[in-house]
Scaffold this motif. Structure first.
Motif: not given
Length: 256
Positions: A2-4, A72-73, A76-79
């Motif tokens: 599940q995606t937040p 993966e998104a 990328a947001r964390y990076h």
């Protein structure tokens, strides 16, 4: 998986031109009320360390993913929090990462090569400091009993390290002792820089100024409560010493 929902996803700051997102070079993962703000500021005083404006010391990124995992998104947001120019280093220090049972695996997924920093403090003093903070931040629904239980569990360090090392190699972890950092700041900071691959001679910082120190009176533990804490933490400290023999537990010995 599940995606937040968008409202639950951490908001990332914008990077200046030429700054590229990347996984954090280092992540402080523990522990609360153990001098982490002070040590984080000393690290960020190094000329080869940068922090993207808008990125806080404690990102708390993984708080939103405790029941969902990452895609993966999300990674990328964390990076994006650690965008930086050239070969500079960037990182964060969220003390709850070592405590939360789901976070080490998520951090491994998002930053498998990160160097991990752990700062430990005499668990009785850490308890006292944590309870002092809790007394000053009580919210609706909080109780002193619940806060005391949570504060105690934060000082059970061996379990937290074992959980961390189930996701990361021990060689990726530097364990520091708050009391040593206080009495021999320069040597312990040099040790930290060496672990991060930084030139220890390149920093010019006020080593005597400790950030985020408790202000005002600390709570007073009754003699009974302090004795219970000392006795209850004793076997936990023995377990810790077996895992990390370089710790000096004499620094945690209480006067008789």
């Amino acid at each position: 998986m599940q995606t937040p929902a968008p409202s639950q996803r951490p908001v990332t700051p914008d990077a200046p031109a030429g700054w590229q997102p990347a996984a954090p070079a280092y992540v402080g993962v523990g522990t609360a009320r153990s001098g982490t703000t002070w040590w984080d500021q000393l690290i960020n005083a190094h000329p080869d360390v940068v922090r993207l404006p808008g990125t806080p010391k404690e990102v708390h990124f993984f708080d939103a993913f405790w029941d969902r995992g990452l895609d993966e998104a999300d990674i990328a947001r964390y990076h994006a929090y650690f965008a930086r120019p050239g070969d500079k280093l960037s990182g964060e220090w969220t003390p709850g990462y070592m405590l939360d049972v789901w976070t080490p695996a998520l951090l491994r997924q998002a930053a498998p090569e990160a160097r991990l920093l752990v700062l430990l403090r005499d668990p009785v003093e850490r308890f006292r400091s944590g309870r002092t903070l809790a007394e000053n931040r009580f919210s609706v629904g909080s109780t002193a009993r619940a806060a005391a239980n949570a504060a105690f569990n934060r000082g059970v360090y061996a379990d937290q390290l074992l959980r961390l090392w189930s996701a990361f190699a021990r060689e990726q972890t530097l364990i520091l002792q708050y009391e040593r950092c206080v009495v021999d700041t320069a040597a312990q900071l040099a040790r930290t820089f060496e672990f991060l691959g930084l030139d220890a001679a390149a920093v010019d910082a006020d080593l005597d100024r400790r950030a985020n120190a408790s202000r005002g009176p600390k709570i007073t533990l009754s003699a009974w409560q302090e004795d219970v804490l000392v006795r209850r933490y004793a076997p936990e400290n023995e377990r810790l010493a077996a895992l990390v023999p370089e710790l000096d537990l004499l620094l945690w010995t209480r006067p008789t």
